[in-house]
Design a protein around this motif. Structure first.
Motif, mmCIF file in Angstrom:
data_model
loop_
_atom_site.group_PDB
_atom_site.id
_atom_site.type_symbol
_atom_site.label_atom_id
_atom_site.label_comp_id
_atom_site.label_asym_id
_atom_site.label_seq_id
_atom_site.Cartn_x
_atom_site.Cartn_y
_atom_site.Cartn_z
ATOM 1 N N ALA A 1 0.833 -1.338 -0.060
ATOM 2 C CA ALA A 1 0.139 -0.057 0.042
ATOM 3 C C ALA A 1 0.928 1.160 0.123
ATOM 4 C CB ALA A 1 -0.947 0.020 1.141
ATOM 5 N N ASN A 2 2.047 1.326 0.907
ATOM 6 C CA ASN A 2 2.981 2.413 0.546
ATOM 7 C C ASN A 2 4.257 1.743 1.114
ATOM 8 O OD1 ASN A 2 2.700 1.981 3.716
ATOM 9 N ND2 ASN A 2 0.818 3.050 3.522
ATOM 10 N N ASP B 1 6.170 -3.563 6.634
ATOM 11 C CA ASP B 1 5.054 -4.365 7.709
ATOM 12 C C ASP B 1 4.812 -5.803 7.227
ATOM 13 O OD1 ASP B 1 3.383 -4.616 9.644
ATOM 14 O OD2 ASP B 1 2.095 -2.922 8.725
ATOM 15 N N ARG B 2 4.811 -5.905 6.048
ATOM 16 C CA ARG B 2 4.708 -7.136 5.174
ATOM 17 C C ARG B 2 5.537 -8.386 5.516
ATOM 18 N NH1 ARG B 2 1.234 -7.646 0.690
ATOM 19 N NH2 ARG B 2 -0.294 -5.560 0.383
ATOM 20 N N LYS C 1 0.256 6.681 11.350
ATOM 21 C CA LYS C 1 -0.962 5.959 12.228
ATOM 22 C C LYS C 1 -0.356 4.372 12.438
ATOM 23 C CE LYS C 1 -5.843 4.516 12.725
ATOM 24 N NZ LYS C 1 -5.696 3.320 12.674
ATOM 25 N N ARG C 2 0.061 3.963 11.500
ATOM 26 C CA ARG C 2 0.668 2.483 11.649
ATOM 27 C C ARG C 2 1.980 2.409 12.544
ATOM 28 N NH1 ARG C 2 -0.386 -2.439 12.798
ATOM 29 N NH2 ARG C 2 1.060 -3.889 11.859
ATOM 30 N N LEU C 3 2.901 3.501 12.294
ATOM 31 C CA LEU C 3 4.148 3.531 12.917
ATOM 32 C C LEU C 3 3.750 3.706 14.602
ATOM 33 C CD1 LEU C 3 6.226 5.976 10.844
ATOM 34 C CD2 LEU C 3 6.686 3.875 11.369
ATOM 35 N N GLY C 4 2.836 4.594 14.715
ATOM 36 C CA GLY C 4 2.451 4.634 16.236
ATOM 37 C C GLY C 4 1.580 3.612 16.851
ATOM 38 N N GLY D 1 8.108 -2.642 14.814
ATOM 39 C CA GLY D 1 7.952 -2.870 16.247
ATOM 40 C C GLY D 1 8.718 -1.850 17.064
ATOM 41 N N SER D 2 8.678 -2.192 18.603
ATOM 42 C CA SER D 2 9.295 -1.352 19.366
ATOM 43 C C SER D 2 10.984 -1.302 19.336
ATOM 44 C CB SER D 2 8.830 -1.608 20.615
ATOM 45 O OG SER D 2 8.966 -3.039 21.089
#
Length: 433
Positions: free
Chosen positions: A246-247, A253-254, A276-279, A259-260
């Protein structure tokens, strides 16, 4: 034996963006440190010395700040700093890849590691997240020199299997074997940590990315570091290479790379969905303003990242960056945010260079400020031999003003000493009072 270090002390005890009283300045302060480098007490100097009358005191005529934390720097780009390039991808091909290839020579790599670690300590950096070399001997030399000199580093073999000269590439089986060997070696040293380091999406096939995700799941405590959303041309090429994503963030992410314990450098050209996904995942982003200016990449928005709860730390990004120390980089952080109507104060700047880095690297229980129980990592700033800066400081209205001025004007030659876990490293020609 207990040691006492004294001077004008400044640190932040919380996030100053949300806590108005986070900055603590103790004029003529001191902290006591045990043999393991752990802070036993922090207070006014007379109180600390009374509490530990038999301690050996090192007294500095200057400011004592927590050690700086560099969230993004490239070991094999030391000798590509200030090389010409029209933009990111052109600069990599023309200047960086040839410089990185020199690290195949292990004698050269060892000498380069000595220079690199000394430069960090001389600049006030006590912890660094470092892109290692593509050559295992060079990356091993970096870890060895850091262990000898006491620098805290998180690093790892830079992984690439496409998009660069053959000498800099690994096959996926080679990358797995070399990574596992280095991970197991590094686990034995308390100040060393391993980071899986896929260079960026364009340099790695899906198979290499899959390997990184598998290794991250196989070993507890590993970090992951890579780049994201730095340059328009890079972003377009990544979208073409991974059309199913998607970006740009979705590429990582895939493969399970968020993660932290992941730090992504730059993230200049981003969108709310990625933020948003990073957060959500607790993934940190490293702000490298001098590098962004140098390559014309753009200006990072601290305000947008904080709005989405994204942890942010500061990096020098040598060799696109031209400051070897975070102390000097903080002036560029201030300027970058001023361009976006976010005016950072002394507490916020100091936080970004110290405690914010410790929080982003999951090390805030050990470093980042002078709280009792943490390790005594610190840098001493001395302006006595700089009459111009001394004169400027004389016009400051209070200690907080003086701290702000120094965080914008301090250069490496103002660093009098750096310490990691109480172990002092002093540049040639300087000594403690």
């Amino acid at each position: 034996m207990v040691q006492i270090f004294s001077g004008d002390i400044a640190h932040v005890v919380a996030d100053p963006f949300t806590h108005g009283d986070a900055l603590q300045i103790i004029e003529n302060g001191a902290f006591a440190v045990d043999e393991q480098g752990t802070i036993l007490a922090l207070d006014k100097r007379d109180r600390v010395t009374r509490r530990y009358p038999d301690a050996v005191e090192t007294r500095f005529d200057g400011w004592v700040l927590p050690g700086m934390i560099d969230g993004h720097i490239h070991f094999p780009q030391t000798f590509a700093t200030a090389a010409h390039g029209t933009h990111l991808l052109d600069w990599l091909e023309r200047s960086v890849f040839p410089a990185e290839a020199a690290y195949a020579d292990e004698d050269f790599a060892r000498s380069a590691a000595e220079t690199f670690v000394d430069q960090l300590l001389r600049s006030g950096t006590t912890t660094a997240l470092v892109f290692g070399s593509q050559f295992p001997g060079a990356t091993r030399a970096l870890f060895q020199v850091a262990a000898e000199k006491g620098l805290r580093i998180i690093s790892g073999l830079t992984l690439m299997d496409q998009g660069a000269p053959d000498a800099l590439l690994h096959t996926v089986p080679q990358a797995e074997k070399l990574s596992r060997t280095l991970i197991e070696e590094v686990e034995k040293e308390p100040k060393l940590h391993y980071a899986l380091t896929p260079r960026f999406a364009l340099s790695c096939t899906a198979e290499m990315m899959t390997l990184c995700g598998e290794l991250a799941r196989a070993y507890d405590g590993l970090y992951i570091q890579t780049h994201i959303n730095e340059n328009g041309e890079e972003i377009e090429a990544t979208a073409a290479a991974f059309p199913e994503a998607a970006n740009y963030l979705d590429v990582y992410d895939r493969f399970g790379l968020l993660g932290s314990r992941t730090v992504l450098a730059h993230n200049i050209h981003t969108c709310d969905a990625q933020l948003k996904r990073l957060g959500e995942t607790g993934t940190a982003v490293c702000h490298c303003p001098a590098s962004n200016f140098y390559l014309g990449s753009g200006i990072f928005s601290l305000k947008r990242h904080r709005h989405h709860g994204v942890p942010v730390l500061v990096g020098t990004d040598i060799g696109a960056g031209t400051n070897f120390g975070v102390l000097e980089e903080l002036g560029s952080v201030y300027k970058a945010q001023q361009m976006q109507r976010l005016s950072l104060n002394a507490a916020q700047l100091l936080y970004l260079g110290t405690l914010a880095g410790a929080e982003a690297l999951q090390m805030a229980d050990r470093i980042g400020n002078f709280a009792v129980g943490k390790q005594a990592d610190f840098v001493v700033i001395d302006t006595a031999e700089d009459p111009g800066l001394r004169l400027r400081l004389g016009f400051c209205h209070n200690p907080e003003d003086a701290l702000f001025t120094q965080l914008n004007l301090v250069r490496p030659h103002h660093v009098r000493a750096t310490a990691v876990a109480g172990r002092l490293h002093q540049p040639r020609g300087h000594g403690a009072v």
